[in-house]
Write a protein that holds these residues in place. Structure first.
Motif, mmCIF file in Angstrom:
data_model
loop_
_atom_site.group_PDB
_atom_site.id
_atom_site.type_symbol
_atom_site.label_atom_id
_atom_site.label_comp_id
_atom_site.label_asym_id
_atom_site.label_seq_id
_atom_site.Cartn_x
_atom_site.Cartn_y
_atom_site.Cartn_z
ATOM 1 N N THR A 1 60.220 -15.173 32.754
ATOM 2 C CA THR A 1 59.023 -14.368 33.001
ATOM 3 C C THR A 1 58.366 -13.852 31.728
ATOM 4 O OG1 THR A 1 60.407 -12.424 33.279
ATOM 5 C CG2 THR A 1 59.811 -13.638 35.267
ATOM 6 N N ASN B 1 65.721 -22.724 36.419
ATOM 7 C CA ASN B 1 67.122 -22.284 36.428
ATOM 8 C C ASN B 1 67.948 -23.050 37.464
ATOM 9 O OD1 ASN B 1 66.806 -20.528 34.313
ATOM 10 N ND2 ASN B 1 66.623 -18.693 35.597
ATOM 11 N N SER C 1 70.568 -19.346 33.777
ATOM 12 C CA SER C 1 70.086 -17.980 33.970
ATOM 13 C C SER C 1 70.885 -16.955 33.169
ATOM 14 C CB SER C 1 70.105 -17.609 35.452
ATOM 15 O OG SER C 1 71.409 -17.767 35.982
ATOM 16 N N SER D 1 64.941 -15.148 32.798
ATOM 17 C CA SER D 1 64.196 -15.345 34.046
ATOM 18 C C SER D 1 62.980 -16.249 33.858
ATOM 19 C CB SER D 1 63.736 -14.000 34.582
ATOM 20 O OG SER D 1 62.876 -13.380 33.639
#
Length: 124
Positions: free
Chosen positions: A55, A73, A29, A53
């Motif tokens: 995302t 992660n 992460s 992340s």
């Protein structure tokens, strides 16, 4: 920080493979992570990247719709799911890591750590 890529192999045209890249030394992460590839005798080229992340991702046009990058992660592992493989996908595939966790750069020199590469061969 150490990166270890694995999962390459020989696959027929149209087949699928999933590459994995395990990171050790610091949590996954902490890093943005890309995949690059280098065909024999050619320069290293960007494949896909995602931010710390997971995302936000970027994918090269040459593999869009066929390859996808993801990460876990909790397992400190990044994946590259490859489907619809073509002979031109034959290359050594490398994972890398950036100390800039939001990076999705397609430039190899922007990355701080590299794995050893795993070879993907697509046969026709």
């Amino acid at each position: 920080v150490q990166l270890q890529a694995f999962g390459g192999g020989l696959v027929q045209v149209g087949g699928s493979l999933r590459l994995s890249c395990a990171i050790s030394g610091r949590p996954l992460s902490s890093y943005a992570m890309p995949w690059f590839r280098q065909p024999l005798g050619r320069e290293r080229e960007f494949v896909a990247a995602n931010v710390w992340s997971g995302t936000m991702t970027s994918t090269a046009d040459s593999v869009k719709g066929r390859f996808s990058i993801s990460r876990d992660n909790a397992k400190n592992t990044v994946y590259l799911q490859m489907s619809g493989l073509k002979p031109e996908d034959t290359a050594a595939y490398y994972c890398a890591a950036s100390n800039h966790p939001h990076s999705r750069s397609s430039t190899p020199s922007d990355y701080d750590y590299w794995g050893q590469g795993t070879l993907v061969t697509v046969s026709s």
